[in-house]
Design an enzyme around this catalytic site. Sequence first.
Site, PDB file in Angstrom:
ATOM      1  N   CYS A 176      18.761  -5.560 -15.423  1.00  0.00           N
ATOM      2  CA  CYS A 176      18.957  -6.726 -15.647  1.00  0.00           C
ATOM      3  C   CYS A 176      17.120  -7.316 -16.244  1.00  0.00           C
ATOM      4  O   CYS A 176      17.159  -8.878 -15.792  1.00  0.00           O
ATOM      5  CB  CYS A 176      20.149  -7.772 -16.070  1.00  0.00           C
ATOM      6  SG  CYS A 176      21.155  -7.043 -16.504  1.00  0.00           S
ATOM      7  N   GLU A 177      16.148  -6.643 -16.498  1.00  0.00           N
ATOM      8  CA  GLU A 177      14.935  -7.001 -16.282  1.00  0.00           C
ATOM      9  C   GLU A 177      13.840  -6.577 -17.337  1.00  0.00           C
ATOM     10  O   GLU A 177      13.900  -5.400 -17.917  1.00  0.00           O
ATOM     11  CB  GLU A 177      14.376  -6.878 -14.838  1.00  0.00           C
ATOM     12  CG  GLU A 177      14.678  -7.289 -13.556  1.00  0.00           C
ATOM     13  CD  GLU A 177      14.131  -8.289 -12.714  1.00  0.00           C
ATOM     14  OE1 GLU A 177      12.514  -8.074 -13.118  1.00  0.00           O
ATOM     15  OE2 GLU A 177      14.742  -8.634 -11.290  1.00  0.00           O
ATOM     16  N   ARG A 211       7.274   2.518  -9.803  1.00  0.00           N
ATOM     17  CA  ARG A 211       6.224   2.723 -10.043  1.00  0.00           C
ATOM     18  C   ARG A 211       5.470   2.398 -10.912  1.00  0.00           C
ATOM     19  O   ARG A 211       4.238   1.771 -11.150  1.00  0.00           O
ATOM     20  CB  ARG A 211       5.737   4.052  -9.566  1.00  0.00           C
ATOM     21  CG  ARG A 211       6.040   4.789  -7.748  1.00  0.00           C
ATOM     22  CD  ARG A 211       5.284   5.714  -7.853  1.00  0.00           C
ATOM     23  NE  ARG A 211       3.999   5.787  -7.562  1.00  0.00           N
ATOM     24  CZ  ARG A 211       2.991   6.080  -8.294  1.00  0.00           C
ATOM     25  NH1 ARG A 211       3.400   6.527  -9.195  1.00  0.00           N
ATOM     26  NH2 ARG A 211       1.890   5.775  -8.058  1.00  0.00           N
TER      27      ARG A 211
HETATM   28  N1  LLP Z   1      -1.976   6.664   6.085  1.00  0.00           N
HETATM   29  C1  LLP Z   1      -2.005   5.476   6.167  1.00  0.00           C
HETATM   30  C2  LLP Z   1      -1.933   5.073   7.593  1.00  0.00           C
HETATM   31  C3  LLP Z   1      -1.316   4.924   5.170  1.00  0.00           C
HETATM   32  O1  LLP Z   1      -1.167   3.837   4.555  1.00  0.00           O
HETATM   33  C4  LLP Z   1      -0.691   5.960   3.704  1.00  0.00           C
HETATM   34  C5  LLP Z   1      -0.744   5.099   2.759  1.00  0.00           C
HETATM   35  C6  LLP Z   1      -0.959   7.441   3.911  1.00  0.00           C
HETATM   36  C7  LLP Z   1      -1.667   7.347   4.870  1.00  0.00           C
HETATM   37  C8  LLP Z   1      -0.576   8.016   2.291  1.00  0.00           C
HETATM   38  O2  LLP Z   1      -1.790   8.307   1.789  1.00  0.00           O
HETATM   39  P1  LLP Z   1      -1.423   9.188   0.648  1.00  0.00           P
HETATM   40  O3  LLP Z   1      -2.383  10.259   1.442  1.00  0.00           O
HETATM   41  O4  LLP Z   1       0.044   9.023  -0.048  1.00  0.00           O
HETATM   42  O5  LLP Z   1      -2.256   7.969  -0.889  1.00  0.00           O
HETATM   43  N2  LLP Z   1       3.380   3.173  -3.031  1.00  0.00           N
HETATM   44  C9  LLP Z   1       2.102   3.689  -3.179  1.00  0.00           C
HETATM   45  C10 LLP Z   1       1.461   3.723  -2.248  1.00  0.00           C
HETATM   46  C11 LLP Z   1       1.420   3.296  -1.009  1.00  0.00           C
HETATM   47  C12 LLP Z   1       0.450   4.224  -0.023  1.00  0.00           C
HETATM   48  C13 LLP Z   1       0.443   3.655   0.946  1.00  0.00           C
HETATM   49  N3  LLP Z   1      -0.257   3.581   2.451  1.00  0.00           N
HETATM   50  C14 LLP Z   1       2.014   4.220  -4.728  1.00  0.00           C
HETATM   51  O6  LLP Z   1       3.394   4.293  -5.051  1.00  0.00           O
HETATM   52  O7  LLP Z   1       1.574   4.482  -5.643  1.00  0.00           O
END
Ligand code: LLP
Length: 423
Positions: free
Chosen positions: A346-347, A314
Site C-alpha cells: 500500500c504505497e 532497488r
Molecule cells: N566494499 C565496500 C566497503 C562497500 O561499501 C561496497 C558497497 C562494496 C565493497 C561492494 O561494491 P560493489 O562491487 O557491489 O559495487 N544497495 C545498492 C548498492 C550499495 C553498495 C554499498 N557498498 C544498490 O542496490 O545499488
Amino acid sequence: MHHFDYRDGVLHAEALALPRIAEDVGTPFYCYSSATLERHFKVLDAAFAKIDHLICYSLKANSNIAVIKTLANLGAGVDIVSGGELHRARAAGLPGEKIVFSGVGKTADELAMALDAGIYCFNVESEPELAALSEIARRKGVDAAISLRINPDVDARTHEKITTGRAEDKFGIGWAQAGAVYGRAAALPGIRVSGVDMHIGSQITDLAPFERAFSRLGELVRALRGQGHEISHVNIGGGLGVPYKADDPEPPHPDDYAALAIDLLGGLDCRILLEPGRMIAANAGILVCRVIYVKKTPDRTFAIVDAAMNDLVRPTLYDAYHDVRPVREPAKDAPMERIDVVGPVCESGDYLALGRNLPVLAAGDLIAFMTAGAYGAVQSGTYNSRPLIPEVMVRGEVFAVIRERPELDALIASERLPVWLAP
Ligand code: LLP
C-alpha cells in the site's frame, strides 16, 4: 554474461525451466545460477592472475551461505560489514585469514568477534574506531592488522546514494589526514599497520574514477613507506558496474579494470585485495513472480504481481531499472502494451518497473526481473507482513532451495505481549 535464456520458448535458469521451480516452491522467489556466479568469479580472478591477489567478495551484495560457499570453493575471501556477516562467513566455512572487515560503525562486540576469528584485516574508517580496536586488541593480548580506508575525494559519478569517495561522504579518512593518522596508528598498542584501502562507490561504469583513485593509493603507499610503515597490501574496494538494460553501454571489462590496477599498483610489491559484490552476483540472479491481476484505468495498464518493493526495493530506492522478461517467450509479433509492473504493497512507491513496453500480460503469467542477484534478497524486508521469499540455486538441471519460505507464524514468533496485555 549469464545463464538465463529462453529454450523451447520458456525462460530457463541454466538447464532448468523456471515454471518447474515455480510449481515446486510457489512464487515469488529469487533464483540464482551457480554457473554464472562461478563464471564471474573466475573471469575476475584470471584477470588478476599475474599478481598476488585475493578477491574478497563483498557479502552485502548477496550473503546467502550457499552463495558464499559457491565462491569460497573457488578460493574467494570475503568482505564483511557486520557481526552478522561474520557469522555467515564462518557458517560457510571461511577461515579468518580470508576475511576483511569494512564499515564506519563497527561496535566493540563486532571488533571483539572479528579479533577472535583472527581476520586478515580491519579496514578502519576513523580514529575513534582505531582507538577502540587498539584497546580491545590490547586487552585480548593480540595484534589487529589494519588498513585505513582512505577517502580519495574522487566522484565516482554514480547514483547519489551509492557514491562514497567524495570528501563530503561519511566514509573513510580524509586524504590530507592519511599520513598523520597512519603515524598515530603505528604507535598504538595492539595495532599492526599492514595496508591501505579505498572504496569510491558502486555501479561505476567507466574506468576514469578508478584511475584517479588507484593513482592516489599508489602515491600514498610510497609516501607511507617513506615514513617507515610496512605496507604489504592494497585494497582497491569494489564498485565495478554491470549492464542492467539491453542498450546500456557495456561497463569496463574485468580485464581492463585489472590491467589498470596492475599498471598503477602492480609495481609496489603489494598483495592486491578487491571487494567486488555486484559484478559477481547481480547477473547471477533473477526475481520470478506471477501476475495476480491486470488492471486497466483510463491512463494506465497495471500488471499487479505477487512480488513487491519489500522483496526488491532497488527500483523505488534508486530508480533502478531491472529488465522484465515474460517466462513464456513472446512470439515475435506479439501485441505490445505500455505497462507499469507494481506490487500489492500500500504505497505508490511500490513499483518494480514503470512504463515498460511489454507483451500483453494476463493473470497467472510468470515474469522475471533480471539482474537481481545483488542487493535484491539482502535488502528485502517484511513490510505489510509479507514473509521473506525463498531463494533457490540452480546447478545444471537441478535446483536446491537455499532459503525456505517461512511459515506465517515465523512473522510473529519473536513478538511478545507485555504483561498488561497478556491473557
Ligand atoms: N566494499 C565496500 C566497503 C562497500 O561499501 C561496497 C558497497 C562494496 C565493497 C561492494 O561494491 P560493489 O562491487 O557491489 O559495487 N544497495 C545498492 C548498492 C550499495 C553498495 C554499498 N557498498 C544498490 O542496490 O545499488
